[in-house]
Scaffold this motif. Structure first.
Motif, PDB file in Angstrom:
ATOM      1  N   LEU A  82       0.778  -1.012   0.276  1.00  0.00           N
ATOM      2  CA  LEU A  82       0.622   0.126   0.277  1.00  0.00           C
ATOM      3  C   LEU A  82       1.110   1.116  -0.182  1.00  0.00           C
ATOM      4  CD1 LEU A  82      -3.000   0.181  -0.444  1.00  0.00           C
ATOM      5  CD2 LEU A  82      -2.577   0.664   2.116  1.00  0.00           C
ATOM      6  N   VAL A 120       2.543   3.988  -3.238  1.00  0.00           N
ATOM      7  CA  VAL A 120       1.812   4.806  -4.049  1.00  0.00           C
ATOM      8  C   VAL A 120       3.334   5.654  -3.985  1.00  0.00           C
ATOM      9  CG1 VAL A 120      -0.384   4.221  -3.822  1.00  0.00           C
ATOM     10  CG2 VAL A 120       1.190   5.763  -1.818  1.00  0.00           C
ATOM     11  N   TYR A 155      -2.393  18.924  -1.665  1.00  0.00           N
ATOM     12  CA  TYR A 155      -2.958  18.462  -1.130  1.00  0.00           C
ATOM     13  C   TYR A 155      -2.819  17.874  -2.578  1.00  0.00           C
ATOM     14  CZ  TYR A 155      -7.180  16.238  -0.741  1.00  0.00           C
ATOM     15  OH  TYR A 155      -8.072  15.051  -0.661  1.00  0.00           O
ATOM     16  N   LEU A 156      -2.531  16.869  -3.132  1.00  0.00           N
ATOM     17  CA  LEU A 156      -2.103  15.786  -4.296  1.00  0.00           C
ATOM     18  C   LEU A 156      -0.909  15.438  -3.396  1.00  0.00           C
ATOM     19  CD1 LEU A 156      -3.776  16.537  -6.780  1.00  0.00           C
ATOM     20  CD2 LEU A 156      -4.435  14.890  -5.511  1.00  0.00           C
ATOM     21  N   GLN A 190       0.583  15.988  -0.500  1.00  0.00           N
ATOM     22  CA  GLN A 190       0.702  14.945   0.447  1.00  0.00           C
ATOM     23  C   GLN A 190       0.117  14.070  -0.156  1.00  0.00           C
ATOM     24  OE1 GLN A 190       0.805  18.025   3.833  1.00  0.00           O
ATOM     25  NE2 GLN A 190       0.272  19.912   1.825  1.00  0.00           N
ATOM     26  N   LEU A 191      -1.364  13.661  -0.535  1.00  0.00           N
ATOM     27  CA  LEU A 191      -1.896  13.016  -0.431  1.00  0.00           C
ATOM     28  C   LEU A 191      -1.168  11.488  -0.708  1.00  0.00           C
ATOM     29  CD1 LEU A 191      -5.337  12.683  -1.912  1.00  0.00           C
ATOM     30  CD2 LEU A 191      -4.468  12.542   0.707  1.00  0.00           C
ATOM     31  N   LYS A 192       0.363  11.962  -1.801  1.00  0.00           N
ATOM     32  CA  LYS A 192       1.397  10.941  -2.350  1.00  0.00           C
ATOM     33  C   LYS A 192       2.189  10.670  -1.594  1.00  0.00           C
ATOM     34  CE  LYS A 192       0.819   9.793  -6.662  1.00  0.00           C
ATOM     35  NZ  LYS A 192       0.141   8.059  -6.169  1.00  0.00           N
ATOM     36  N   GLY A 193       2.375  11.218   0.202  1.00  0.00           N
ATOM     37  CA  GLY A 193       2.951  11.534   0.968  1.00  0.00           C
ATOM     38  C   GLY A 193       4.603  11.997   1.224  1.00  0.00           C
ATOM     39  N   LYS A 229       4.911  18.607   3.308  1.00  0.00           N
ATOM     40  CA  LYS A 229       4.283  20.076   2.963  1.00  0.00           C
ATOM     41  C   LYS A 229       5.456  20.544   2.553  1.00  0.00           C
ATOM     42  CE  LYS A 229       0.570  23.067   3.145  1.00  0.00           C
ATOM     43  NZ  LYS A 229       0.044  23.824   4.474  1.00  0.00           N
TER      44      LYS A 229
END
Lengths: 439, 311
Positions: free
Chosen positions: B70, B73, B97-98, B100-103, B106
């Motif tokens: 998982l 990504v 945002y996108l 940070q969603l990828k890990g 900031k």
């Protein structure tokens, strides 16, 4: 977990920044107050309109003392002319109506033959007022005829005010039941509103992600389940904020309104024609009741009520909004949601309806008990029952069923969501949704 | 050379429909890999399985030798064919945002975004809402979002659709540069000329099955049929053509020539040397063109799919 927080934050900010949201947050309380004020204004106006009623007293039993002028009605005695002439006069002078009391030998016969003529169907309150005036007079006459001593009759009157206690001997107040109902209705209604408003918001936001085609980019970074959960929680947070602002603004406006209109209200009450002795009695019982009420409110399981409210409110919202999210994922645009909405709204309406009709009448009856167990209606019905004291085992079963159903529904919704968000261009049938569960 | 991405015996069914039937691919590290196939063949399903958007019914995906997890990504950048952005969100916020969603953190995301926004000269878009951008502009932002976390594996599904030729070229150069910096690229497209230009390896999927894969040069060698395209000045085109046809298999050619030369495709038998043909032809006239016909990606695609259809 970190990503879930990110999603919740984004959803929250996206909702709160939305112009419609901002406008609705601050405009709705104003609109609500405005509407209440308008209704109050209109009722007051129609009450204060003075009506002129003409009358012919052929029986000569009534005097002008019986037909006294007050705030809403004025009488003109037309007993000198005959009925036909009186009708014409009344009509031509644009008076409200004509009361005709014929001459009869017996009071009982007379009581059945009094007539009221008017242009349109008359105001029922006015008719009731007239009837009570006439019946009071005729009763006095009849009592005299029957040889009943009116002073003795008055003295014989007795008022019964039962005191309610439970078996352990504690006194209970009657008002407390009203208060409990108030809590139940308020909580149930609030939940229904919340589910419908913010459930729809969740659904629209899922549809937006589908139509803007960003969905695949996002779910290549996070599991669809987290996206759905984040959306549901983020929207709920925005909703709670909105509700909070509403209640603050509403209470401020109410305060202002009560200061402005309060004076007028109290002056209205004093002119109400309530016999003074009755007034005194009411006052003394009221004071006792209020003291009792306060002690009883403190005795209510307030902590349990608060906890239950939280549990059922969140449980109900999460249950329904995850279904809304699944519906949003299954369709391409809002018009296609119609066929799936009915099965969602129906149990919600059923809950409120059952709550209003059976919980209030009989909080522990079979209907209320059963519906407070069924998960889709339990959040509303159980919330309404809780102030009346529900056995702990019923609460336990109801909560357990709600949790189990919630887990089942969110699993089901997540499956539909996962498949649905990547399906474009066709309106799925229930059969296809069933197939998606097996992908 | 080791493989960055390996898909092993992938099966996927949607109800009664088989989307992937025992498909395996290996993508060498640092290469550009073309995933080809007709519409509905199963490419997107395979790509979604690699991105963990869909789960395979059977089979395993390995990234860098380990089964895909998982958390992986963050090592994958994916530009889907169906792509878009939140319309009412600002470009910068959305990219952050996108990322940070990828890990990404900031701070890292801000640094990377600044680099890419400067590179594409779009720094002043940061506070614009996506709905104010044109389609091509939005595509650039999407490209940045795909690559900004410096993924080991980049997956592009039809990356050039929606770009004008200038921007398509810009993106193509960026892809090549990313490859040179060590990224591995899988890309799926119907534009065969870009396959020809970019891909070192390809796999061809048709009707849920992989029907062809390997190095593009090897596949071309396999598909060539010892055919040569010739142009020759003769005194009498017709009679010379008949003479050649007696000794070799002759096919018509559409090659454009300047003068009225005889233009033909000539096939020689296996084992025969092309020099013999050349020698023979030189006795018939002056040769102005002699080249082996090497099938291009487009021809290979059509041939392979047609052959599969007959099966």
């Amino acid at each position: 977990m970190n990503k879930l927080l990110l999603i919740i934050k984004r959803e929250f900010i996206a909702k709160v920044r939305n112009k419609t949201f901002v406008i609705m947050t601050f405009l709705s309380p104003l609109l609500m107050i405005g509407m209440i004020a308008l209704v109050a204004f209109l009722t007051k106006n129609s009450l204060e309109q003075k009506r002129t009623v003409t009358y012919i007293d052929a029986s000569h039993l009534f005097s002008s003392d019986n037909f006294k002028e007050d705030k809403t009605i004025k009488f003109i005695n037309l007993s000198d002319v005959d009925l036909e002439t009186a009708k014409i006069i009344t009509q031509e002078s644009n008076h409200y109506g004509l009361l005709y009391i014929p001459k009869k030998s017996e009071v009982d016969e007379l009581s059945k033959n009094i007539q009221f003529f008017s242009e349109n169907s008359p105001n029922m309150i006015l008719i009731a007022d007239l009837e009570s005036v006439i019946s009071a007079k005729l009763q006095t006459i009849k009592r005299k005829n029957l040889g009943i001593d009116i002073e003795k009759l008055k003295a014989s009157k007795i008022n019964v005010d039962m005191q309610l206690s439970n078996f352990s001997g504690e006194r209970t107040s009657k008002l407390i039941n009203g208060l409990k109902m108030g809590f139940g209705i308020g909580a149930g209604y609030l939940l229904m509103m919340f589910v419908i408003i913010y459930g729809n918001m969740v659904m629209r936001s899922v549809i937006e992600e589908k139509t803007s085609r960003i969905i695949e980019i996002i779910i290549s970074s996070v599991k669809p389940f987290y996206l759905m959960l984040g959306k549901v929680i983020g929207t709920a947070s925005a909703g709670l904020l909105q509700f909070f602002i509403w209640s603050v603004v509403l209470s401020i406006l109410m305060l202002i309104a009560s200061v402005v209109f309060g004076v007028e209200m109290s002056s209205n009450i004093s002119t109400m024609q309530v016999p003074s002795e009755q007034m005194e009695m009411m006052k003394s019982t009221m004071e006792g009741e209020i003291q009792l009420l306060i002690s009883e409110v403190l005795k209510l399981p307030l902590f349990t009520m608060f906890f239950m409210f939280l549990f059922y409110f969140l449980g109900g919202y999460l249950l329904y909004s995850s279904i809304f999210a699944a519906i949003g994922a299954a369709v391409d645009n809002e018009t296609d949601t119609q066929q799936f909405m009915l099965p969602v709204i129906l149990p919600l309406m059923l809950g409120v309806y059952v709550g209003f009709s059976s919980v209030i009448g009989d909080p522990h009856g079979t209907v209320a008990t059963v519906f407070s167990m069924i998960p889709f209606t339990s959040p509303i019905v159980m919330l309404m029952r809780i102030p009346f004291g529900v056995p702990w085992w019923q609460i336990a079963i109801s909560m357990l069923l709600l949790i189990v159903t919630f887990v089942g529904v969110i699993w089901f919704a997540a499956k539909i969501y996962r498949v649905g968000i990547l399906m474009y261009g066709k309106k799925p049938s229930y059969k296809e949704l069933y197939k998606w569960l097996k992908y | 050379m080791s493989n960055l991405l390996v898909a092993e015996n992938i099966f996927k069914n949607y109800g009664d429909f088989t989307a992937l039937n025992n498909v395996s691919i290996s993508v060498p590290k640092g290469s550009i890999f073309g995933l080809l196939g007709p519409n509905g063949a199963g490419k997107t399903t395979l790509i979604r399985i690699i991105n963990q958007i869909a789960l395979p019914d059977n089979g395993t995906i390995y990234l860098d030798g380990k089964p895909l997890e998982l958390d992986d990504v963050r090592y994958i950048g994916y530009l889907p064919e169906e792509r878009g952005l939140y319309k009412s969100m600002k470009v910068g916020e959305q990219a952050l945002y996108l990322a940070q969603l990828k890990g990404m953190s900031k701070q890292d995301a801000k640094i990377q975004l600044k680099y890419w926004f400067d590179k594409f000269d779009i720094g002043d878009w940061w506070n614009k809402k996506v709905q104010e951008l044109s389609k091509g502009m939005a595509q650039k932002v999407q490209f940045i979002i795909t690559v900004m976390h410096k993924p080991k594996l980049l997956i592009f599904d039809e990356p050039f659709s929606g770009f004008d030729p200038i921007n398509a070229n810009l993106i193509k150069d960026e892809i090549l540069q990313l490859r040179d910096e060590g990224s591995t690229v899988v890309f799926s497209t119907h534009r065969m000329e870009s396959v020809e230009e970019l891909c070192e390896h390809i796999a061809l999927i048709d009707k849920s099955n992989k029907i062809l894969d390997g190095k593009l040069s090897d596949i071309k060698r396999e598909f060539k049929s010892n055919t040569y395209e010739i142009a020759i000045h003769t005194s009498d085109n017709n009679s010379v053509e008949k003479e050649i046809a007696k000794k070799f298999v002759v096919l018509p050619s559409n090659m454009k020539v300047l003068d009225n030369e005889l233009v033909l495709k000539v096939k020689i038998k296996n084992g025969e040397a092309s020099n013999d043909l050349l020698h023979y032809l030189s006795s018939k006239g002056t040769i102005s063109h002699f080249a082996e016909v090497i099938p291009n990606a487009n021809e290979i695609f059509i041939q392979a799919v047609n052959k599969n259809a007959k099966k």
